[in-house]
Design a protein around this motif. Structure first.
Motif, PDB file in Angstrom:
ATOM      1  N   VAL A  52       0.989  -0.832  -0.503  1.00 30.84           N
ATOM      2  CA  VAL A  52      -0.073   0.138  -0.433  1.00 30.84           C
ATOM      3  C   VAL A  52       1.034   1.135   0.260  1.00 30.84           C
ATOM      4  CG1 VAL A  52      -2.045  -1.105   1.247  1.00 30.84           C
ATOM      5  CG2 VAL A  52      -0.048  -0.264   2.575  1.00 30.84           C
ATOM      6  N   LEU A  53       0.292   1.859  -0.812  1.00 30.11           N
ATOM      7  CA  LEU A  53       0.868   3.855  -0.969  1.00 30.11           C
ATOM      8  C   LEU A  53       0.472   4.379  -0.095  1.00 30.11           C
ATOM      9  CD1 LEU A  53       3.472   5.302  -2.129  1.00 30.11           C
ATOM     10  CD2 LEU A  53       2.459   5.299  -4.190  1.00 30.11           C
ATOM     11  N   VAL A  54       1.853   5.096   0.991  1.00 29.66           N
ATOM     12  CA  VAL A  54       0.503   5.879   1.950  1.00 29.66           C
ATOM     13  C   VAL A  54       1.403   7.120   1.702  1.00 29.66           C
ATOM     14  CG1 VAL A  54      -0.064   6.378   4.329  1.00 29.66           C
ATOM     15  CG2 VAL A  54       0.256   4.418   3.436  1.00 29.66           C
ATOM     16  N   GLY A  55       1.227   8.025   1.563  1.00 29.32           N
ATOM     17  CA  GLY A  55       0.646   9.727   1.238  1.00 29.32           C
ATOM     18  C   GLY A  55       0.923  10.275   2.113  1.00 29.32           C
ATOM     19  N   ARG A  56       1.589  11.823   1.998  1.00 31.70           N
ATOM     20  CA  ARG A  56       1.782  12.969   3.378  1.00 31.70           C
ATOM     21  C   ARG A  56       0.709  13.356   4.407  1.00 31.70           C
ATOM     22  NH1 ARG A  56       6.468  15.232   2.397  1.00 31.70           N
ATOM     23  NH2 ARG A  56       7.760  15.035  -0.125  1.00 31.70           N
ATOM     24  N   ASP A  57      -0.506  13.001   3.819  1.00 33.50           N
ATOM     25  CA  ASP A  57      -1.400  13.391   5.021  1.00 33.50           C
ATOM     26  C   ASP A  57      -1.945  11.865   5.401  1.00 33.50           C
ATOM     27  OD1 ASP A  57      -2.398  11.721   3.153  1.00 33.50           O
ATOM     28  OD2 ASP A  57      -4.504  13.115   2.299  1.00 33.50           O
ATOM     29  N   GLY A  58      -1.544  11.637   5.094  1.00 33.61           N
ATOM     30  CA  GLY A  58      -1.425   9.547   6.619  1.00 33.61           C
ATOM     31  C   GLY A  58      -2.635   8.413   5.608  1.00 33.61           C
ATOM     32  N   ARG A  59      -2.708   9.021   4.368  1.00 30.60           N
ATOM     33  CA  ARG A  59      -4.165   8.009   3.677  1.00 30.60           C
ATOM     34  C   ARG A  59      -3.510   7.357   2.848  1.00 30.60           C
ATOM     35  NH1 ARG A  59      -9.208  10.566   4.730  1.00 30.60           N
ATOM     36  NH2 ARG A  59      -9.179  12.322   5.725  1.00 30.60           N
ATOM     37  N   ILE A  60      -4.539   6.068   2.860  1.00 31.51           N
ATOM     38  CA  ILE A  60      -3.825   5.287   2.100  1.00 31.51           C
ATOM     39  C   ILE A  60      -4.093   6.325   0.065  1.00 31.51           C
ATOM     40  CG2 ILE A  60      -3.996   3.123   0.438  1.00 31.51           C
ATOM     41  CD1 ILE A  60      -4.748   2.063   4.101  1.00 31.51           C
ATOM     42  N   GLU A  61      -3.137   6.360  -0.309  1.00 28.64           N
ATOM     43  CA  GLU A  61      -3.050   6.414  -2.317  1.00 28.64           C
ATOM     44  C   GLU A  61      -3.591   5.736  -3.063  1.00 28.64           C
ATOM     45  OE1 GLU A  61       0.486   8.963  -3.030  1.00 28.64           O
ATOM     46  OE2 GLU A  61      -0.674  10.101  -1.460  1.00 28.64           O
ATOM     47  N   SER A  62      -3.116   3.975  -2.852  1.00 27.53           N
ATOM     48  CA  SER A  62      -3.403   3.177  -3.637  1.00 27.53           C
ATOM     49  C   SER A  62      -2.577   1.291  -3.352  1.00 27.53           C
ATOM     50  CB  SER A  62      -3.074   3.324  -4.940  1.00 27.53           C
ATOM     51  OG  SER A  62      -1.441   2.898  -4.675  1.00 27.53           O
ATOM     52  N   CYS A  63      -3.716   0.940  -3.229  1.00 22.11           N
ATOM     53  CA  CYS A  63      -3.280  -0.515  -3.461  1.00 22.11           C
ATOM     54  C   CYS A  63      -2.382  -1.537  -4.408  1.00 22.11           C
ATOM     55  CB  CYS A  63      -4.535  -1.765  -2.542  1.00 22.11           C
ATOM     56  SG  CYS A  63      -5.372  -0.507  -0.912  1.00 22.11           S
ATOM     57  N   HIS A  64      -1.409  -2.566  -3.696  1.00 28.44           N
ATOM     58  CA  HIS A  64      -0.795  -2.943  -5.306  1.00 28.44           C
ATOM     59  C   HIS A  64      -0.922  -4.719  -4.988  1.00 28.44           C
ATOM     60  CE1 HIS A  64       0.372   0.823  -7.060  1.00 28.44           C
ATOM     61  NE2 HIS A  64       0.894   1.301  -5.862  1.00 28.44           N
ATOM     62  N   SER A  65      -1.978  -5.068  -5.550  1.00 26.94           N
ATOM     63  CA  SER A  65      -1.853  -6.587  -4.771  1.00 26.94           C
ATOM     64  C   SER A  65      -1.342  -7.652  -6.429  1.00 26.94           C
ATOM     65  CB  SER A  65      -2.872  -7.035  -5.783  1.00 26.94           C
ATOM     66  OG  SER A  65      -4.532  -6.557  -4.566  1.00 26.94           O
ATOM     67  N   ASN A  66      -0.735  -8.893  -5.867  1.00 31.96           N
ATOM     68  CA  ASN A  66       1.007  -9.742  -6.498  1.00 31.96           C
ATOM     69  C   ASN A  66       1.651  -9.008  -6.382  1.00 31.96           C
ATOM     70  OD1 ASN A  66      -2.210 -11.602  -5.972  1.00 31.96           O
ATOM     71  ND2 ASN A  66      -2.542 -10.609  -7.828  1.00 31.96           N
ATOM     72  N   GLN A  67       2.408  -8.533  -5.707  1.00 34.34           N
ATOM     73  CA  GLN A  67       2.910  -7.540  -5.904  1.00 34.34           C
ATOM     74  C   GLN A  67       4.598  -8.291  -5.647  1.00 34.34           C
ATOM     75  OE1 GLN A  67       4.136  -3.647  -4.153  1.00 34.34           O
ATOM     76  NE2 GLN A  67       4.025  -2.835  -6.387  1.00 34.34           N
ATOM     77  N   SER A  68       5.893  -8.651  -6.094  1.00 36.53           N
ATOM     78  CA  SER A  68       6.653  -9.422  -5.116  1.00 36.53           C
ATOM     79  C   SER A  68       7.528  -8.032  -4.458  1.00 36.53           C
ATOM     80  CB  SER A  68       7.827  -9.752  -6.430  1.00 36.53           C
ATOM     81  OG  SER A  68       8.338  -8.499  -6.723  1.00 36.53           O
ATOM     82  N   GLU A  69       8.185  -8.516  -3.682  1.00 37.80           N
ATOM     83  CA  GLU A  69       9.135  -8.070  -2.927  1.00 37.80           C
ATOM     84  C   GLU A  69      10.063  -6.923  -3.427  1.00 37.80           C
ATOM     85  OE1 GLU A  69      12.501  -8.956   0.741  1.00 37.80           O
ATOM     86  OE2 GLU A  69      11.498 -10.168   0.275  1.00 37.80           O
ATOM     87  N   SER A  70      10.342  -8.155  -4.655  1.00 30.03           N
ATOM     88  CA  SER A  70      11.758  -6.485  -5.372  1.00 30.03           C
ATOM     89  C   SER A  70      10.571  -5.143  -6.395  1.00 30.03           C
ATOM     90  CB  SER A  70      12.868  -7.886  -6.596  1.00 30.03           C
ATOM     91  OG  SER A  70      11.404  -8.288  -7.074  1.00 30.03           O
ATOM     92  N   ASP A  71       9.937  -6.348  -6.543  1.00 32.01           N
ATOM     93  CA  ASP A  71       8.966  -5.297  -7.588  1.00 32.01           C
ATOM     94  C   ASP A  71       8.439  -4.031  -6.744  1.00 32.01           C
ATOM     95  OD1 ASP A  71       9.149  -6.150  -9.753  1.00 32.01           O
ATOM     96  OD2 ASP A  71       7.276  -7.518  -9.379  1.00 32.01           O
ATOM     97  N   ALA A  72       8.200  -4.101  -5.710  1.00 32.39           N
ATOM     98  CA  ALA A  72       7.603  -3.048  -4.517  1.00 32.39           C
ATOM     99  C   ALA A  72       8.939  -3.032  -3.753  1.00 32.39           C
ATOM    100  CB  ALA A  72       7.265  -3.846  -3.324  1.00 32.39           C
ATOM    101  N   ARG A  73      10.490  -2.903  -3.728  1.00 30.93           N
ATOM    102  CA  ARG A  73      11.384  -2.275  -3.679  1.00 30.93           C
ATOM    103  C   ARG A  73      11.194  -1.038  -5.135  1.00 30.93           C
ATOM    104  NH1 ARG A  73      14.875  -5.598  -3.922  1.00 30.93           N
ATOM    105  NH2 ARG A  73      14.520  -6.109  -1.450  1.00 30.93           N
TER     106      ARG A  73
END
Length: 284
Positions: A52-73
């Protein structure tokens, strides 16, 4: 959209502090989304890793399913945000909602908002709804509601907070303000009498019927503590059950059960069910 106690707290809190944080991408071995079923992810048929990507306001901006560790990095580097690896055994899931919390910030030396929301967030609960009867004064008037909100937003909250409104015979003429101007999520009522020390009184079946029409018109529920008896009957039943040496010594649980005859519940539930065509009735 009608206002809510939750949004009331958020609006007031936003004037006190503007939360900011460094954006970050949070990755874990299991990502649970609202579209995930017991069989797994709705697209792949299984639960998978994700972020999950969290923005500056502390809210979740997007979710990314089936994402590997390396892809997330790699995504974190591309977006120039902090990458937090929770590990393959961790689970990221939507926050829970506890709709029945007893918080006593006002008037009693019991658990307040900071302690309650801290415990909730530690257990994965991100929203709590406070019951109206534990505070002094109870949340049965607009004035009491405003006091509760003011105390909540001036506390170090660690979860979102909403409020149920309450009703007593002496506050029936103020229910409209609670429903239409405060934004409570619904009303909590007792058919069972309470001791004077509780600071909260039961309503009669006819009062509950009038309330059901008002709540039904707004699509709001009524939460009913469903036992129907007099205070004298309740005290007599408790005395009879617990003064029995057999029940008190050998089976305190049986003594408690004996002190709450099923007839009281049956009579109350008949009253509640008869009003279910007017509004949503929840038996507590």
């Amino acid at each position: 959209m009608r206002s809510s106690a939750l949004m009331t707290c958020r609006r007031v809190a936003s004037k006190l502090v503007q939360p900011t944080c460094q954006p970050f991408l949070l990755w874990a071995g299991t990502l649970v989304r609202t579209t995930t079923t017991t069989g797994g992810d709705s697209r792949s048929g299984r639960l998978g890793s994700g972020s999950v990507l969290v923005g500056r306001d502390g809210r979740i901006e997007s979710c990314h399913s089936n994402q590997s560790e390396s892809d997330a990095r790699s995504m974190a580097m591309a977006k120039q945000v902090q990458w937090i690896n929770m590990g393959p055994e961790a689970v990221i899931s939507p926050g829970g909602i506890d709709v029945h919390c007893h918080i006593s910030e006002l008037g009693r030396n019991w658990e307040g908002y900071h302690s309650c929301t801290r415990a909730a967030s530690a257990g994965g609960i991100t929203t709590i709804l406070g019951m109206p009867l534990n505070s002094l004064p109870p949340t049965t008037t607009k004035e009491a509601f405003d006091m509760e909100v003011d105390r909540a937003v001036h506390t170090s909250l660690m979860a979102d907070v909403g409020l149920w409104g309450g009703v007593m015979p002496e506050s029936l003429d103020q229910v409209d303000d609670l429903l239409n101007h405060c934004g409570v999520f619904g009303i909590k009522a007792f058919l069972a009498p309470l001791p004077e020390s509780a600071g909260y009184q039961a309503v009669s079946p006819s009062m509950l019927a009038d309330l059901s029409s008002k709540c039904g018109a707004l699509g709001l529920p009524i939460l009913v503590h469903s036992e129907l008896m007099t205070l004298e009957e309740a005290e007599a039943a408790v005395a009879h059950a617990f003064l029995s040496s057999k029940n008190n010594v050998e089976s305190p649980h049986d003594a408690h059960v004996a002190s709450r005859p099923m007839k009281w519940e049956r009579d109350a539930i008949k009253v509640v069910c008869a009003l279910a065509n007017k509004c949503h009735m929840h038996i507590v």
